[in-house]
Design a protein around this motif. Structure first.
Motif, PDB file in Angstrom:
ATOM      1  N   ASP A  77       0.590  -1.169   0.099  1.00 19.98           N
ATOM      2  CA  ASP A  77      -0.167   0.071  -0.019  1.00 19.98           C
ATOM      3  C   ASP A  77       0.996   1.284  -0.018  1.00 19.98           C
ATOM      4  O   ASP A  77       2.063   1.135   0.266  1.00 19.98           O
ATOM      5  N   ASP A  78       0.203   2.403  -0.311  1.00 17.78           N
ATOM      6  CA  ASP A  78       1.118   3.585  -0.307  1.00 17.78           C
ATOM      7  C   ASP A  78       1.781   3.994   1.070  1.00 17.78           C
ATOM      8  O   ASP A  78       2.787   4.473   1.113  1.00 17.78           O
ATOM      9  N   ASP A  79       1.153   3.356   2.379  1.00 16.46           N
ATOM     10  CA  ASP A  79       1.869   3.844   3.444  1.00 16.46           C
ATOM     11  C   ASP A  79       2.940   2.555   3.905  1.00 16.46           C
ATOM     12  O   ASP A  79       3.463   2.545   5.036  1.00 16.46           O
ATOM     13  N   GLY A  80       3.194   1.538   2.902  1.00 12.28           N
ATOM     14  CA  GLY A  80       4.156   0.629   3.032  1.00 12.28           C
ATOM     15  C   GLY A  80       3.729  -0.611   3.806  1.00 12.28           C
ATOM     16  O   GLY A  80       4.485  -1.722   3.794  1.00 12.28           O
ATOM     17  N   ALA A  81       2.186  -0.637   3.840  1.00  5.53           N
ATOM     18  CA  ALA A  81       1.954  -1.838   4.537  1.00  5.53           C
ATOM     19  C   ALA A  81       1.694  -2.903   3.398  1.00  5.53           C
ATOM     20  O   ALA A  81       1.598  -2.599   2.485  1.00  5.53           O
ATOM     21  N   PHE A  82       1.978  -4.241   3.840  1.00  2.00           N
ATOM     22  CA  PHE A  82       1.428  -5.247   3.044  1.00  2.00           C
ATOM     23  C   PHE A  82       0.275  -5.563   3.120  1.00  2.00           C
ATOM     24  O   PHE A  82      -0.588  -5.938   3.911  1.00  2.00           O
ATOM     25  N   VAL A  83      -0.143  -5.706   1.749  1.00  3.82           N
ATOM     26  CA  VAL A  83      -1.556  -5.825   1.427  1.00  3.82           C
ATOM     27  C   VAL A  83      -1.933  -7.426   1.033  1.00  3.82           C
ATOM     28  O   VAL A  83      -1.411  -7.807  -0.085  1.00  3.82           O
ATOM     29  N   VAL A  84      -2.665  -8.298   1.572  1.00  3.83           N
ATOM     30  CA  VAL A  84      -2.746  -9.723   1.329  1.00  3.83           C
ATOM     31  C   VAL A  84      -4.463  -9.708   0.608  1.00  3.83           C
ATOM     32  O   VAL A  84      -5.301  -9.282   1.304  1.00  3.83           O
ATOM     33  N   LYS A  85      -4.440 -10.133  -0.538  1.00  6.42           N
ATOM     34  CA  LYS A  85      -5.719 -10.073  -1.268  1.00  6.42           C
ATOM     35  C   LYS A  85      -5.875 -11.601  -1.887  1.00  6.42           C
ATOM     36  O   LYS A  85      -4.914 -12.141  -2.329  1.00  6.42           O
ATOM     37  N   GLY A  86      -7.125 -11.954  -1.930  1.00  9.39           N
ATOM     38  CA  GLY A  86      -7.691 -13.260  -2.238  1.00  9.39           C
ATOM     39  C   GLY A  86      -8.815 -13.579  -1.701  1.00  9.39           C
ATOM     40  O   GLY A  86      -9.330 -13.221  -0.497  1.00  9.39           O
ATOM     41  N   LYS A  87      -9.704 -14.367  -2.458  1.00  9.73           N
ATOM     42  CA  LYS A  87     -11.265 -14.461  -2.239  1.00  9.73           C
ATOM     43  C   LYS A  87     -11.132 -15.333  -1.052  1.00  9.73           C
ATOM     44  O   LYS A  87     -11.907 -15.115  -0.060  1.00  9.73           O
ATOM     45  N   GLY A  88     -10.252 -16.499  -0.707  1.00 14.08           N
ATOM     46  CA  GLY A  88     -10.423 -17.305   0.234  1.00 14.08           C
ATOM     47  C   GLY A  88     -10.085 -16.781   1.558  1.00 14.08           C
ATOM     48  O   GLY A  88     -10.703 -16.603   2.665  1.00 14.08           O
ATOM     49  N   ILE A  89      -8.791 -15.991   1.590  1.00  7.79           N
ATOM     50  CA  ILE A  89      -8.213 -15.538   2.812  1.00  7.79           C
ATOM     51  C   ILE A  89      -9.051 -14.137   3.042  1.00  7.79           C
ATOM     52  O   ILE A  89      -9.493 -14.198   4.426  1.00  7.79           O
ATOM     53  N   GLU A  90      -9.645 -13.506   2.232  1.00  7.96           N
ATOM     54  CA  GLU A  90     -10.767 -12.248   2.679  1.00  7.96           C
ATOM     55  C   GLU A  90     -11.965 -12.945   3.284  1.00  7.96           C
ATOM     56  O   GLU A  90     -12.598 -12.207   4.304  1.00  7.96           O
ATOM     57  N   LYS A  91     -12.479 -14.018   2.846  1.00  6.90           N
ATOM     58  CA  LYS A  91     -13.678 -14.606   3.377  1.00  6.90           C
ATOM     59  C   LYS A  91     -13.325 -14.982   4.887  1.00  6.90           C
ATOM     60  O   LYS A  91     -14.255 -14.848   5.653  1.00  6.90           O
ATOM     61  N   LEU A  92     -12.074 -15.725   4.817  1.00  4.12           N
ATOM     62  CA  LEU A  92     -11.820 -16.101   5.972  1.00  4.12           C
ATOM     63  C   LEU A  92     -11.846 -14.937   7.254  1.00  4.12           C
ATOM     64  O   LEU A  92     -12.178 -15.039   8.442  1.00  4.12           O
ATOM     65  N   VAL A  93     -11.161 -13.787   6.888  1.00  4.51           N
ATOM     66  CA  VAL A  93     -10.971 -12.723   8.054  1.00  4.51           C
ATOM     67  C   VAL A  93     -12.419 -12.409   8.143  1.00  4.51           C
ATOM     68  O   VAL A  93     -12.901 -11.999   9.325  1.00  4.51           O
ATOM     69  N   ALA A  94     -13.365 -12.144   7.195  1.00  2.00           N
ATOM     70  CA  ALA A  94     -14.691 -11.533   7.195  1.00  2.00           C
ATOM     71  C   ALA A  94     -15.444 -12.638   8.140  1.00  2.00           C
ATOM     72  O   ALA A  94     -16.300 -12.112   9.085  1.00  2.00           O
ATOM     73  N   MET A  95     -15.153 -14.002   8.229  1.00  2.00           N
ATOM     74  CA  MET A  95     -15.975 -14.713   9.053  1.00  2.00           C
ATOM     75  C   MET A  95     -15.359 -15.196  10.433  1.00  2.00           C
ATOM     76  O   MET A  95     -15.973 -15.976  11.049  1.00  2.00           O
ATOM     77  N   THR A  96     -14.223 -14.603  10.658  1.00  4.73           N
ATOM     78  CA  THR A  96     -13.659 -14.903  11.882  1.00  4.73           C
ATOM     79  C   THR A  96     -13.681 -13.854  13.096  1.00  4.73           C
ATOM     80  O   THR A  96     -13.820 -12.538  12.826  1.00  4.73           O
ATOM     81  N   ASN A  97     -14.255 -14.503  14.283  1.00  3.09           N
ATOM     82  CA  ASN A  97     -14.379 -13.466  15.460  1.00  3.09           C
ATOM     83  C   ASN A  97     -13.014 -13.304  16.118  1.00  3.09           C
ATOM     84  O   ASN A  97     -12.863 -14.146  16.846  1.00  3.09           O
ATOM     85  N   PHE A  98     -12.538 -12.250  15.799  1.00  4.67           N
ATOM     86  CA  PHE A  98     -11.076 -12.085  16.351  1.00  4.67           C
ATOM     87  C   PHE A  98     -11.108 -11.553  18.063  1.00  4.67           C
ATOM     88  O   PHE A  98      -9.854 -11.696  18.696  1.00  4.67           O
ATOM     89  N   ALA A  99     -12.357 -11.628  18.358  1.00  4.72           N
ATOM     90  CA  ALA A  99     -12.408 -11.375  19.917  1.00  4.72           C
ATOM     91  C   ALA A  99     -12.342 -12.803  20.765  1.00  4.72           C
ATOM     92  O   ALA A  99     -12.349 -12.649  21.898  1.00  4.72           O
ATOM     93  N   ASN A 100     -12.374 -13.868  20.005  1.00  6.09           N
ATOM     94  CA  ASN A 100     -12.247 -15.013  20.530  1.00  6.09           C
ATOM     95  C   ASN A 100     -10.811 -15.815  20.232  1.00  6.09           C
ATOM     96  O   ASN A 100     -10.638 -15.921  19.384  1.00  6.09           O
TER      97      ASN A 100
END
Length: 423
Positions: A358-381
């Motif tokens: 990204d412009d701020d130097g961050a590494f950006v990971v893109k992919g249908k499977g990994i993005e779906k996994l992030v969306a469906m994970t409750n990171f508070a658990n």
């Protein structure tokens, strides 16, 4: 008001969240996990309504969101799936994805449907994750996000016959004489700014839809004048009536007009040049143009075109013209699809993920499977995070990030989540 283009944003419903719960009843101290699954989100579906003939409704409402699925409940009760959201469109609507330009659907018949946004899958409850090793999981999946996209809607009129020709040759006058349509008629170019439809009745049980396509000019296939806005309405017509001004009152030669308009049709779509075409030599009521008509008729005979002398002002010749058009229409055979217009899909293996910066130097990971996994994970658990980390390692994302030069403390972004990279 006739509107033949619109842009809308659609969002299918998110899946309901899975429930994390345990069976708690008297005399059952260790009942085990009992969280139910979430319901599926609602789809977004376009459906053809034959009572509509314009896209004007989409001028006032441009965002459409389907309902979300219901969350799972305790006692292994699954959430209800959300109903689909139906959006009505007129016959002849072409649907494109604005971002890719891909044609999603071509909706032409009453009742025809197209799913343009799939609802998200419901998240699984903790009862789904029980196995021989992990007997009491405390985590559940969140619902999968529904599809979200911007659609470009284009209306192509469903008319049997199209009137084409330069501005001011008398197309509007002809349609007003042979049907109940009442287009604006005046002595200036581009009086007609939107296509006009009229029903022509030949006899009982015999009729056809005639479209007055606003004036085309040289360069229309490149968008000159009002070209692109109107040429697409000619595409669905089966027969073309080419109207010429025999009198040449605009100072143009009718034969040159004929050649230029046909060239525009061919350049826009070669199939249009092959459509049955009948020439209407208009303004024959004006005196001293018999010689001009004879010259045009001789040329059309060499071209193999039928020509009918008519007068939109007096109505002379229009009945014979419409009867002949009706006969040609009854004999029309649908053109076979050309190889160029046939879309061939080649299956290919979709990449699991890609890594960028990204412009701020961050590494950006893109992919249908990994993005779906992030969306469906409750990171508070904590257990849900451990499961995410296990899948992360299995997909070898960490190794790929190291190859790209990631260092401890660097920012890694996936979808709308930001992580700090650690060994």
């Amino acid at each position: 008001m006739f509107i033949d283009r619109a842009k809308i944003q659609i969002r299918a419903g998110d899946g309901g969240h899975g429930m994390s719960s345990f069976r708690r009843e008297k005399f059952v101290p260790k009942g085990g996990p009992s969280g139910g699954d979430g319901g599926r989100g609602g789809d977004v579906i376009l459906v053809v309504d034959e009572n509509l003939n314009t896209l004007i409704d989409f001028r006032y409402k441009r965002k459409y969101t389907a309902p979300n699925g219901v969350n799972g409940q305790t006692k292994n009760m699954h959430g209800a799936a959300a109903p689909p959201l139906y959006i009505k469109v007129p016959p002849g609507t072409l649907v494109k994805d604005e971002e890719t330009g891909e044609i999603i659907a071509d909706l032409t018949t009453a009742g025809q449907q197209a799913v343009v946004g799939k609802g998200g899958r419901g998240g699984r409850g903790n009862a789904r994750f029980v196995n021989s090793v992990h007997r009491a999981p405390t985590f559940a999946e969140q619902g999968e996000p529904g599809d979200s996209r911007t659609l470009q809607l284009e209306l192509k009129l469903l008319a049997d016959v199209g009137l084409v020709g330069y501005p001011s040759v008398g197309k509007s006058s002809i349609i007003s004489m042979v049907s109940a349509a009442k287009p604006e008629i005046a002595a200036y170019h581009f009086t007609t700014l939107t296509p006009v439809l009229g029903v022509v009745s030949i006899a009982e049980g015999r009729s056809f839809v005639l479209a007055d396509i606003p004036g085309l000019i040289e360069g229309a296939h490149e968008g000159v004048g009002l070209g692109h806005d109107f040429l697409r309405h000619v595409e669905r017509t089966k027969v073309i009536i080419h109207v010429l001004d025999v009198a040449g009152l605009e100072g143009r030669d009718p034969i040159e007009d004929y050649q230029k308009i046909n060239n525009e049709l061919k350049l826009y779509n070669e199939r249009l040049a092959k459509r049955p075409q009948i020439v209407a030599a208009n303004k024959m009521d004006l005196p001293d143009f018999a010689a001009n008509y004879a010259r045009i008729a001789e040329y059309m005979d060499k071209e193999g075109r039928e020509i009918y002398p008519v007068s939109a002002a007096t109505g002379d010749g229009l009945t014979q013209l419409m009867q002949r058009v009706s006969q040609v229409l009854s004999e029309y055979v649908e053109e076979p699809e050309s190889e160029a217009s046939t879309k061939v899909y080649v299956a290919r293996q979709e990449e699991d993920f890609t890594i960028g910066r990204d412009d701020d130097g961050a590494f950006v990971v893109k992919g249908k499977g990994i993005e779906k996994l992030v969306a469906m994970t409750n990171f508070a658990n904590d257990e849900a995070v451990q499961r995410f980390q296990a899948i992360w390692r299995r997909l070898e994302i960490e190794a790929a990030l190291k190859e790209r030069g990631v260092q401890p403390g660097d920012t890694v972004r996936i979808r709308d989540m930001t992580f700090e990279f650690k060994e």
